[in-house]
Design an enzyme around this catalytic site. Structure first.
Site, short mmCIF file in Angstrom:
data_model
loop_
_atom_site.label_atom_id
_atom_site.label_comp_id
_atom_site.label_asym_id
_atom_site.label_seq_id
_atom_site.Cartn_x
_atom_site.Cartn_y
_atom_site.Cartn_z
N SER A 48 29.20 -16.24 -12.79
CA SER A 48 27.93 -16.79 -12.29
C SER A 48 28.05 -18.30 -12.23
O SER A 48 28.77 -18.90 -13.05
CB SER A 48 26.78 -16.40 -13.23
OG SER A 48 25.62 -17.14 -12.92
N TYR A 68 23.11 -15.90 -21.53
CA TYR A 68 23.79 -15.40 -20.32
C TYR A 68 24.81 -16.42 -19.83
O TYR A 68 25.96 -16.09 -19.52
CB TYR A 68 22.73 -15.13 -19.25
CG TYR A 68 23.25 -14.69 -17.91
CD1 TYR A 68 23.58 -13.36 -17.68
CD2 TYR A 68 23.37 -15.59 -16.85
CE1 TYR A 68 24.03 -12.94 -16.43
CE2 TYR A 68 23.82 -15.19 -15.61
CZ TYR A 68 24.15 -13.86 -15.40
OH TYR A 68 24.59 -13.46 -14.17
N1 LIG Z 1 21.89 -11.30 -8.88
C1 LIG Z 1 22.29 -12.55 -9.13
O1 LIG Z 1 21.61 -13.53 -8.79
C2 LIG Z 1 23.60 -12.81 -9.83
C3 LIG Z 1 24.07 -14.12 -9.84
C4 LIG Z 1 25.28 -14.40 -10.47
C5 LIG Z 1 25.98 -13.38 -11.06
N2 LIG Z 1 25.51 -12.12 -11.05
C6 LIG Z 1 26.30 -11.09 -11.73
O2 LIG Z 1 26.61 -10.07 -10.82
C7 LIG Z 1 26.78 -8.84 -11.52
C8 LIG Z 1 25.94 -7.77 -10.85
O3 LIG Z 1 24.58 -8.22 -10.89
P1 LIG Z 1 23.44 -7.60 -9.96
O4 LIG Z 1 22.66 -8.73 -9.45
O5 LIG Z 1 24.01 -6.59 -9.04
O6 LIG Z 1 22.55 -6.91 -11.10
P2 LIG Z 1 21.77 -5.52 -11.17
O7 LIG Z 1 21.26 -5.15 -9.84
O8 LIG Z 1 20.81 -5.70 -12.31
O9 LIG Z 1 22.93 -4.48 -11.57
C9 LIG Z 1 23.52 -4.56 -12.83
C10 LIG Z 1 24.58 -3.49 -12.91
O10 LIG Z 1 25.21 -3.55 -14.21
C11 LIG Z 1 25.14 -2.26 -14.79
N3 LIG Z 1 25.05 -2.33 -16.24
C12 LIG Z 1 24.22 -3.10 -16.98
N4 LIG Z 1 24.39 -2.86 -18.29
C13 LIG Z 1 25.35 -1.90 -18.38
C14 LIG Z 1 25.96 -1.20 -19.46
N5 LIG Z 1 25.61 -1.43 -20.74
N6 LIG Z 1 26.91 -0.30 -19.20
C15 LIG Z 1 27.27 -0.02 -17.91
N7 LIG Z 1 26.73 -0.64 -16.83
C16 LIG Z 1 25.77 -1.57 -17.08
C17 LIG Z 1 23.87 -1.64 -14.21
O11 LIG Z 1 23.89 -0.24 -14.39
P3 LIG Z 1 22.52 0.64 -14.47
O12 LIG Z 1 22.13 0.93 -13.06
O13 LIG Z 1 22.92 1.85 -15.25
O14 LIG Z 1 21.50 -0.20 -15.19
C18 LIG Z 1 24.01 -2.08 -12.76
O15 LIG Z 1 24.93 -1.28 -12.06
C19 LIG Z 1 26.40 -9.12 -12.97
O16 LIG Z 1 27.55 -9.35 -13.74
C20 LIG Z 1 25.58 -10.39 -12.86
O17 LIG Z 1 25.61 -11.14 -14.06
C21 LIG Z 1 24.33 -11.80 -10.44
#
Ligand SMILES: NC(=O)c1ccc[n+]([C@@H]2O[C@H](COP(=O)([O-])OP(=O)(O)OC[C@H]3O[C@@H](n4cnc5c(N)ncnc54)[C@H](OP(=O)(O)O)[C@@H]3O)[C@@H](O)[C@H]2O)c1
Length: 248
Positions: free
Chosen positions: A134, A147
């Site tokens: 991130s 985070y």
């Molecule tokens: N969205 C942003 O603005 C952003 C920015 C920078 C970085 N990121 C990073 O990008 C990645 C994906 O984020 P996203 O935005 O797609 O978030 P999201 O829509 O909240 O999805 C999170 C994913 O992680 C899985 N997960 C969470 N806890 C878990 C656990 N204990 N065991 C297995 N799976 C788990 C969730 O599974 P479930 O469906 O089972 O909950 C889901 O598939 C993350 O690493 C996040 O930090 C996101």
């Protein structure tokens, strides 16, 4: 190409799984609920895709993930560590439990999964690993101290893995997204001191303005960055900032 994607149930991980599927790759989806409706729909969209159950908060499951994914795919060429969590909270309110949960999901589990994948790739002629970090791992912002620390640690680990496994043909990189329109950013946030309460839509409008491009990113745009890092054969140990100018 045989690819394992964590966090594939939704958001950025889902887009990454679909992008590899569109290339004809063998895809394993590391998900908490393999028979959930979103995962079943995704499995139906990617020919030959398999689901491999894992809860990153359970170290016993994390330790066997790579072995189970190798069996499901018949090998492993690419790992994308995408699963992650954020708790929006002021540092003053941070509990030991919350800090540990975020470090475990965003740093500890991905580190051992990447280490196990690198050991397998080292013994099988090389491979590529991409960790989804991130911009907050590069520069912190309010309400996300734990985070940000977890993502900074993941970036450091990316470089160490690249250093130790590069000679064996294992490339390890990270992508650092800006703010991407997924469920993660729609969670309610506590007010910073003295600020008026904002609706989620008002929050999103403010977040859009932080980006030079004037908009949030999409999950598909981060998937493009991941594909680039997997394809770019002379790139290792780097952090690709995919943030629409947020850090600028
Ligand atoms: N969205 C942003 O603005 C952003 C920015 C920078 C970085 N990121 C990073 O990008 C990645 C994906 O984020 P996203 O935005 O797609 O978030 P999201 O829509 O909240 O999805 C999170 C994913 O992680 C899985 N997960 C969470 N806890 C878990 C656990 N204990 N065991 C297995 N799976 C788990 C969730 O599974 P479930 O469906 O089972 O909950 C889901 O598939 C993350 O690493 C996040 O930090 C996101």
């Amino acid at each position: 190409m045989k690819v394992l994607v964590t966090g594939a149930s939704r958001g950025i991980g889902r887009a990454i799984a679909l992008a590899f599927g569109a290339r004809g790759a063998g895809v394993a989806l590391a998900v908490r609920e393999p028979s959930g409706p979103a995962v079943l729909e995704l499995l139906a969209s990617i020919p030959g895709a398999r689901a491999v159950p894992v809860d990153l908060s359970d170290s016993a499951q994390t330790q066997t993930l790579i072995e189970r994914a190798r069996e499901a795919l018949g090998g492993l060429d690419v790992l994308v560590n995408c699963a992650g969590i954020v708790h929006y909270e002021a540092l003053a309110d941070l509990s030991p439990e919350s800090l540990l949960q975020q470090l475990t999901a965003n740093f500890v589990a991905p580190t051992f999964i990447a280490r196990d994948a690198a050991l397998h790739m080292q013994a099988h002629g090389g491979g590529a690993i991409v960790n989804v970090a991130s911009t907050l791992g590069v520069r912190p912002a309010p309400l996300t101290a734990a985070y940000a620390a977890s993502k900074a640690a993941l970036i450091s680990m990316t470089r160490s893995l690249a250093l130790e496994f590069g000679a064996a043909g294992v490339r390890v990189n990270a992508v650092a997204p800006g703010i991407i329109d997924t469920d993660m950013i729609r969670a309610e946030r506590p007010n910073t001191a003295g600020a008026a309460a904002l609706s989620v839509e008002e929050q999103l409008a403010g977040l859009r303005k932080l980006h030079v491009l004037g908009r949030l990113g999409t999950a598909e745009e981060i998937a493009q960055s991941v594909l680039y890092l997997v394809d770019a054969q002379f790139v290792t140990g780097t952090v690709l900032i995919a943030d629409g100018g947020l850090l600028l």
